[in-house]
Design a protein around this motif. Structure first.
Motif, PDB file in Angstrom:
ATOM      1  N   PRO A  60      33.273  19.712  25.593  1.00  0.00           N
ATOM      2  CA  PRO A  60      32.862  18.346  25.344  1.00  0.00           C
ATOM      3  C   PRO A  60      33.930  17.649  24.797  1.00  0.00           C
ATOM      4  O   PRO A  60      34.611  17.517  23.781  1.00  0.00           O
ATOM      5  N   THR A  61      33.899  15.979  25.150  1.00  0.00           N
ATOM      6  CA  THR A  61      34.848  15.152  24.644  1.00  0.00           C
ATOM      7  C   THR A  61      33.758  13.564  24.762  1.00  0.00           C
ATOM      8  O   THR A  61      33.092  13.943  25.580  1.00  0.00           O
ATOM      9  N   VAL A  62      34.464  13.137  24.352  1.00  0.00           N
ATOM     10  CA  VAL A  62      33.578  11.379  23.858  1.00  0.00           C
ATOM     11  C   VAL A  62      35.122  10.460  23.810  1.00  0.00           C
ATOM     12  O   VAL A  62      36.210  10.686  23.706  1.00  0.00           O
ATOM     13  N   TRP A 235      43.746  18.878  18.128  1.00  0.00           N
ATOM     14  CA  TRP A 235      43.533  17.465  17.449  1.00  0.00           C
ATOM     15  C   TRP A 235      42.241  17.413  18.052  1.00  0.00           C
ATOM     16  O   TRP A 235      41.200  18.090  17.735  1.00  0.00           O
ATOM     17  N   THR A 236      41.923  16.226  16.691  1.00  0.00           N
ATOM     18  CA  THR A 236      40.622  15.505  16.890  1.00  0.00           C
ATOM     19  C   THR A 236      40.531  14.601  17.695  1.00  0.00           C
ATOM     20  O   THR A 236      39.448  13.985  18.013  1.00  0.00           O
ATOM     21  N   ASN A 251      37.755  15.056  20.160  1.00  0.00           N
ATOM     22  CA  ASN A 251      37.636  16.499  20.619  1.00  0.00           C
ATOM     23  C   ASN A 251      36.417  17.421  20.175  1.00  0.00           C
ATOM     24  O   ASN A 251      35.863  18.020  19.255  1.00  0.00           O
ATOM     25  N   GLY A 252      35.327  16.796  21.000  1.00  0.00           N
ATOM     26  CA  GLY A 252      34.005  17.139  20.609  1.00  0.00           C
ATOM     27  C   GLY A 252      32.826  16.679  21.470  1.00  0.00           C
ATOM     28  O   GLY A 252      33.174  15.300  22.072  1.00  0.00           O
ATOM     29  N   ARG A 256      29.682  16.250  17.402  1.00  0.00           N
ATOM     30  CA  ARG A 256      30.671  16.309  16.252  1.00  0.00           C
ATOM     31  C   ARG A 256      31.366  15.116  15.827  1.00  0.00           C
ATOM     32  O   ARG A 256      31.692  15.352  14.872  1.00  0.00           O
ATOM     33  N   LEU A 257      31.327  13.888  16.556  1.00  0.00           N
ATOM     34  CA  LEU A 257      31.062  13.216  16.020  1.00  0.00           C
ATOM     35  C   LEU A 257      31.192  12.241  15.157  1.00  0.00           C
ATOM     36  O   LEU A 257      31.654  11.942  14.170  1.00  0.00           O
TER      37      LEU A 257
END
Length: 263
Positions: A60-62, A235-236, A251-252, A256-257
């Motif tokens: 999952p990413t933003v 990585w973030t 990365n999330g 999580r962000l």
């Protein structure tokens, strides 16, 4: 006799003028600080793929963007409609530059609903890490526990004014970065995010590890993130494209962000 005295007088005058000219020559001044967007020097020195980078498979990413004065007044509603949910805004560079569009960009991204933060373009040969972290924290790089403010970023990349590593050894560069990150934490209560590329870090910092304290924002303009800088296991943020604007993955998932924002 008068001819001899006249020659001596002329010679003394000539030597005196030469001495004055030598004394009056100023030392070479450092180039004035101008605005350098995040990754601008990495794009000049490293390969750039024009292919869009898809979100990493199975993760999952933003999606987000980063901006500087070059973008001027940003149409934040447009970028929100494009699915961007976070933004980083340039605040400062060195100790002598502040982004004149910072208020519109920083507040505008917040108002439209994005989680946002600020970044600082580091010039390690101009002043100490303490001085630059202090300048950043007091000129837009602060942090508040409102759930929509990300920790500040120190942008470490190729020197736009001269030697790649700013004339520093790897040990001296690592020491400068620790000065910055330690000072930033003492001023804000947060560990700064470190933005860099794997190639620059390997050349200028080497095997100094910041992985246990500082989230990584890696720049690589390709379809995959590739090898990370020394000792970071993940990585973030990943800056994967500069077209048509600097684009990034977090990365999330969104929750999580927000955890990163609240600390």
């Amino acid at each position: 006799m008068s001819i001899v005295l006249g020659a001596r007088s002329f010679l003394a005058t000539l030597l005196g003028t030469a001495a004055i000219a030598v004394t009056a020559t100023p030392a070479t001044a450092a180039p004035p600080v101008t605005d350098h967007p995040l990754g601008s020097q990495i794009r000049l020195h490293e390969p750039v793929s024009r292919a869009a980078a898809p979100p990493p498979a199975g993760l999952p990413t933003v999606a987000g963007i980063d901006v500087a004065s070059y973008q001027g007044n940003v149409d934040w509603k447009y970028w929100w409609a494009q699915g961007k949910r976070f933004a980083y805004v340039k605040a400062t560079e060195g100790t002598g530059y502040k982004n004149p569009y910072f208020a519109q960009q920083y507040n505008g991204s917040y108002s439209v609903g994005m989680v946002r933060g600020a970044y600082h373009f580091a010039l390690p040969d101009r002043s100490t890490g303490v001085a630059q972290a202090t300048y950043f924290a007091t000129n837009g790089g602060g942090w508040s526990r409102d759930g929509k403010t990300l920790p500040g970023v120190v942008d470490l990349e190729y020197n736009p004014y001269g030697a790649t590593c700013y004339g520093k050894t790897q040990a001296a560069m690592a020491s400068w970065i620790r000065e910055f990150t330690t000072t930033y934490r003492s001023r804000t209560g947060r560990d700064a995010v470190i933005y860099t590329s794997t190639s620059w870090w390997a050349q200028c910092v080497g095997n100094a590890s910041f992985a246990s304290t500082n989230p990584l924002w890696v720049a690589r303009y390709s379809s995959t993130v590739g090898t990370l800088p020394y000792n970071w296991p993940y990585w973030t943020f990943w800056q994967h494209s500069s077209t048509p604007i600097d684009q990034n993955h977090f990365n999330g998932a969104v929750d999580r962000l927000r955890v990163l924002a609240t600390g």
